[in-house]
Design an enzyme around this catalytic site. Structure first.
Site, PDB file in Angstrom:
ATOM      1  N   GLY A 276     -19.130  40.807  70.454  1.00  0.00           N
ATOM      2  CA  GLY A 276     -19.797  41.229  69.225  1.00  0.00           C
ATOM      3  C   GLY A 276     -21.288  41.451  69.402  1.00  0.00           C
TER       4      GLY A 276
ATOM      5  N   HIS B 245     -16.921  43.882  67.047  1.00  0.00           N
ATOM      6  CA  HIS B 245     -17.664  44.081  65.805  1.00  0.00           C
ATOM      7  C   HIS B 245     -19.175  44.177  66.019  1.00  0.00           C
ATOM      8  CE1 HIS B 245     -19.034  39.861  65.792  1.00  0.00           C
ATOM      9  NE2 HIS B 245     -17.834  39.587  66.265  1.00  0.00           N
ATOM     10  N   ASP B 246     -19.794  45.049  65.254  1.00  0.00           N
ATOM     11  CA  ASP B 246     -21.256  45.183  65.168  1.00  0.00           C
ATOM     12  C   ASP B 246     -21.900  45.692  66.457  1.00  0.00           C
ATOM     13  OD1 ASP B 246     -21.690  43.990  62.402  1.00  0.00           O
ATOM     14  OD2 ASP B 246     -20.721  42.302  63.397  1.00  0.00           O
TER      15      ASP B 246
END
Length: 263
Positions: free
Chosen positions: A138, A120-121
């Site tokens: 992340g 994520h991200d």
């Protein structure tokens, strides 16, 4: 458009007219598949995910799954994948988090080998290669033309500069300078990515300037900050050297991969 009869495609999905969706693939309602996308078979594309033009996705990849983050409560976050990426078997790429940027971005023309993972991200540049099993935690930021070896892993929030090389099995817990070459567990700086620089057509003059700056920056005399300022002064007119300087200055709170010191 070619959709195999065993595929399950949500009617709300936005699909270009020449997309190919192979057997047993699943495409969710908030998905956009751009022109020329090919899902070969058994591919799952879910969440708010966009695949750029000409992407080819191999069997059992999962794109746009929710982030592996305990704080995620089902908010709508995105995965944006640029054009012409080759995504091989069992690759996973997750959407962002509401507490982060809200989006995971993948550049163009990358190769994501079997079992590699983008969390994520993350922000991944163009022409990036993640070899088999390479993993990004992340919020990792990777510049253009990075090569990450098999089973290597980057700790969350790590920054990996352009044209750098991450050796196989490396555990990257600190930032990697542009043009650098690191390996080991934990990963340490082994020098410049000279092979990559030559393959990408960097001139002899540019490579020599980078080598001179590297030797000064990581010498034994003085403090690191003093040496960094010396490099910035001596090589102020060299954009590649200054890219390294600017990379380090951009986040002074992040630890940096450094060369190992002899005991």
């Amino acid at each position: 458009m070619t959709i195999h009869p065993t595929a399950i495609v949500a009617p709300e999905a936005k699909i270009a007219s020449d997309v190919e969706i192979g057997p047993y693939s699943i495409v969710g309602p908030d998905v956009t598949l751009s022109a020329g996308v090919r899902l070969l078979s058994h591919v799952v594309v879910e969440g708010a995910t966009t695949l750029g033009e000409g992407c080819v996705v191999h069997p059992f990849a999962n794109l746009g799954g929710p982030p592996q983050h305990l704080g995620h409560k089902g908010e709508r976050t995105e995965l944006l994948i640029g054009p012409r990426n080759i995504i091989r078997e069992h690759v996973t790429m997750h959407t962002g988090t509401a507490s982060g940027k809200g989006v995971t971005t993948i550049g163009s023309d990358g190769l994501y080998m079997v079992g590699s993972h983008v969390a994520h991200d993350c922000s991944v540049g163009d022409f990036v290669v993640l070899a088999k099993g390479a993993t990004l935690g992340g919020h990792v930021a990777i510049g253009d033309y990075v090569f990450m070896g098999g089973l290597a892993a980057a700790h969350q929030f790590s920054r990996i500069g352009r044209y750098s090389f991450i050796g196989g099995l490396a555990a990257v817990t600190k930032d990697v300078i542009p043009y650098g070459s690191v390996w080991g567990n934990h990963a340490h700086l082994e020098g410049l990515n000279l092979v990559g620089l030559k393959r990408r057509g960097f001139s002899r003059e540019t490579i020599n300037a980078l080598r001179a700056a590297y030797r000064l920056m990581f010498a034994d005399e003085g403090t690191f900050q003093e040496r960094l300022e010396d490099v910035a002064e001596i090589h102020a007119g060299n954009p590649e050297v200054m890219e390294i300087v600017d990379f380090i200055r951009a986040d002074a709170n992040r630890p940096l991969c450094l060369p190992e010191r002899e005991v």
